[in-house]
Design an enzyme around this catalytic site. Structure first.
Site, PDB file in Angstrom:
ATOM      1  N   LYS A  54       0.842  -1.200   0.000  1.00  0.00           N
ATOM      2  CA  LYS A  54       0.000   0.000   0.000  1.00  0.00           C
ATOM      3  C   LYS A  54       0.874   1.245   0.000  1.00  0.00           C
ATOM      4  CE  LYS A  54      -3.931  -2.190   2.206  1.00  0.00           C
ATOM      5  NZ  LYS A  54      -4.503  -2.651   3.471  1.00  0.00           N
ATOM      6  N   GLN A  98      -5.007  -1.319   9.677  1.00  0.00           N
ATOM      7  CA  GLN A  98      -4.988  -2.654   9.070  1.00  0.00           C
ATOM      8  C   GLN A  98      -5.647  -3.673   9.995  1.00  0.00           C
ATOM      9  OE1 GLN A  98      -3.822  -3.259   5.989  1.00  0.00           O
ATOM     10  NE2 GLN A  98      -3.919  -5.482   6.007  1.00  0.00           N
ATOM     11  N   ASP A 121     -11.388   3.496   4.201  1.00  0.00           N
ATOM     12  CA  ASP A 121     -11.804   2.094   4.172  1.00  0.00           C
ATOM     13  C   ASP A 121     -13.329   1.970   4.068  1.00  0.00           C
ATOM     14  OD1 ASP A 121      -9.945  -0.010   4.207  1.00  0.00           O
ATOM     15  OD2 ASP A 121      -9.520   0.228   6.344  1.00  0.00           O
TER      16      ASP A 121
HETATM   17  N1  LIG Z   1      -8.326  -1.932   7.172  1.00  0.00           N
HETATM   18  C1  LIG Z   1      -8.148  -2.856   6.231  1.00  0.00           C
HETATM   19  N2  LIG Z   1      -8.503  -2.588   4.951  1.00  0.00           N
HETATM   20  C2  LIG Z   1      -8.301  -3.515   3.971  1.00  0.00           C
HETATM   21  O1  LIG Z   1      -8.648  -3.247   2.809  1.00  0.00           O
HETATM   22  C3  LIG Z   1      -7.707  -4.759   4.312  1.00  0.00           C
HETATM   23  C4  LIG Z   1      -7.360  -4.982   5.642  1.00  0.00           C
HETATM   24  N3  LIG Z   1      -7.594  -4.041   6.577  1.00  0.00           N
HETATM   25  N4  LIG Z   1      -6.799  -6.173   6.013  1.00  0.00           N
HETATM   26  C5  LIG Z   1      -6.493  -7.190   5.065  1.00  0.00           C
HETATM   27  C6  LIG Z   1      -7.420  -7.131   3.871  1.00  0.00           C
HETATM   28  C7  LIG Z   1      -6.906  -7.876   2.671  1.00  0.00           C
HETATM   29  N5  LIG Z   1      -6.705  -6.863   1.648  1.00  0.00           N
HETATM   30  C8  LIG Z   1      -6.098  -7.121   0.428  1.00  0.00           C
HETATM   31  C9  LIG Z   1      -5.622  -6.122  -0.387  1.00  0.00           C
HETATM   32  C10 LIG Z   1      -4.952  -6.408  -1.560  1.00  0.00           C
HETATM   33  C11 LIG Z   1      -4.762  -7.691  -1.955  1.00  0.00           C
HETATM   34  C12 LIG Z   1      -3.980  -7.974  -3.188  1.00  0.00           C
HETATM   35  O2  LIG Z   1      -3.453  -7.076  -3.823  1.00  0.00           O
HETATM   36  N6  LIG Z   1      -3.844  -9.238  -3.596  1.00  0.00           N
HETATM   37  C13 LIG Z   1      -3.065  -9.624  -4.759  1.00  0.00           C
HETATM   38  C14 LIG Z   1      -1.872 -10.471  -4.330  1.00  0.00           C
HETATM   39  C15 LIG Z   1      -2.193 -11.471  -3.266  1.00  0.00           C
HETATM   40  C16 LIG Z   1      -0.974 -12.127  -2.639  1.00  0.00           C
HETATM   41  O3  LIG Z   1      -0.066 -12.552  -3.362  1.00  0.00           O
HETATM   42  O4  LIG Z   1      -0.977 -12.234  -1.403  1.00  0.00           O
HETATM   43  C17 LIG Z   1      -3.943 -10.350  -5.744  1.00  0.00           C
HETATM   44  O5  LIG Z   1      -5.020 -10.810  -5.365  1.00  0.00           O
HETATM   45  O6  LIG Z   1      -3.579 -10.422  -6.911  1.00  0.00           O
HETATM   46  C18 LIG Z   1      -5.253  -8.714  -1.175  1.00  0.00           C
HETATM   47  C19 LIG Z   1      -5.925  -8.419  -0.007  1.00  0.00           C
HETATM   48  C20 LIG Z   1      -7.024  -5.653   2.154  1.00  0.00           C
HETATM   49  N7  LIG Z   1      -7.477  -5.746   3.388  1.00  0.00           N
END
Ligand SMILES: Nc1nc(=O)c2c([nH]1)NC[C@@H]1CN(c3ccc(C(=O)N[C@@H](CCC(=O)O)C(=O)O)cc3)C=[N+]21
Ligand SMILES: [Mg+2]
Length: 291
Positions: A54, A98, A121
């Site tokens: 991020k 997070q 968020d």
């Molecule tokens: N306050 C808060 N807000 C969130 O938005 C939040 C959070 N907490 N806690 C965790 C979850 C999870 N999350 C992700 C974001 C990007 C990918 C992402 O970019 N994934 C890639 C790579 C996945 C990998 O290789 O691990 C993909 O799907 O292609 C995944 C999961 C946001 N979250």
């Protein structure tokens, strides 16, 4: 039929580029960059990688990134004090704490402490209420990203049957609200739903957000449906979604892959929300059509 694989990575890169251009214009107008503060409590490995990604994406989109890493034994009062300081800090337009938080911390109390105008968020009850009632607020990044992918794929969504599998505050409920506002006929299914297959048989749109690997079977998908897979499950077979991808791809018209589908859109939408927050807080008008 073999489904179109929806390229979330490309859609996210395009969105980040548009946000980056508009962030530069904001800086020229306001004399400062849009700023995003991310708070990470503890050492969870996956969370640490997300927070680093991020931060990188924020800088690449011409925004300021403020990273706060707190020890795992941080108290509720200490975390609240940091949120209060970020609420007061004029350089900070968006605040993300997070999740998940360590057990001693009350996540709902922390999320509710964030200034709703900085709640990029979209997890604050005020923003959930705005979404539910059709007011302008901040929409959670994952469902917003899903909606953008659906619009890219299908154009007009009015009248389509949508089944959202999962009812979390973070994905399922806001996703259902967005699809309802887009004039879909929406069903929310969950772990207590009887005969999920019967509901999915009518679904033109499926959004799977249950958090169980390959939970949605290919045989359940209506031929020609569009399938959005929100799941991120780490298994022996590597990273897999909530949908049996191979099975679903043989009947659907279009489907998001994992990785490379919804995940990258989540981060791009976080930057988008931060850009919007910066404009709202300073009164500079943002052309919503441009993003
Ligand atoms: N306050 C808060 N807000 C969130 O938005 C939040 C959070 N907490 N806690 C965790 C979850 C999870 N999350 C992700 C974001 C990007 C990918 C992402 O970019 N994934 C890639 C790579 C996945 C990998 O290789 O691990 C993909 O799907 O292609 C995944 C999961 C946001 N979250
Ligand atoms: Mg459930």
């Amino acid at each position: 039929m073999t489904a179109t694989i929806i390229d979330g990575k490309a859609a996210a890169a395009a969105l980040r580029a548009r946000v980056g251009t508009l962030a530069e214009a904001f800086t020229a107008d306001s004399g400062r960059k849009p700023g995003l503060a991310v708070v990470l409590v503890g050492e969870d490995a996956a969370s640490s990688v997300y927070v680093r990604n991020k931060g990188k994406a924020t800088l690449a989109a011409n925004m300021a990134s403020f990273e706060h890493r707190l020890p795992a034994d941080t108290s509720q009062a200490e975390l609240i004090a940091l949120v209060d300081a970020l609420n007061r800090d004029d350089k900070v337009d968006g605040i993300l704490v997070q999740l998940p938080l360590p057990d001693q911390l009350d996540a709902q109390a922390v999320l509710t402490r964030i200034d709703p105008e900085k709640d990029v968020d979209g997890f604050h009850p005020v923003n959930a209420g705005r979404l539910a009632t059709g007011l302008n607020g901040f929409v959670p990044c994952t469902p917003l990203g899903c909606l953008m992918l659906l619009r890219d794929q299908l154009g007009e969504l009015a009248g389509l049957n949508a089944v959202v599998v999962g009812r979390s505050n973070i994905v399922g409920k806001p996703m259902a609200a967005l699809l309802t506002a887009a004039d879909c006929t929406v069903t929310i299914a969950h772990s207590r739903t009887r005969n999920l297959a019967a509901h999915l048989a009518h679904a033109d749109i499926v959004v799977a957000a249950v958090g169980r690997a390959k939970f949605v079977k290919g045989e359940w998908i209506k031929p020609g449906a569009t399938v959005i897979d929100v799941g991120i499950n780490r298994t022996e077979d590597g990273l897999v979604g909530d949908v049996d991808f191979e099975g679903a791809a043989s009947v659907a018209a279009a489907i998001t892959p994992v990785p490379g589908g919804v995940g990258p859109m989540t981060i791009a939408c976080l930057l988008r929300n931060t850009l919007v927050a910066a404009h709202r807080r300073t009164g500079i008008v943002l052309d919503a059509q441009a993003i």
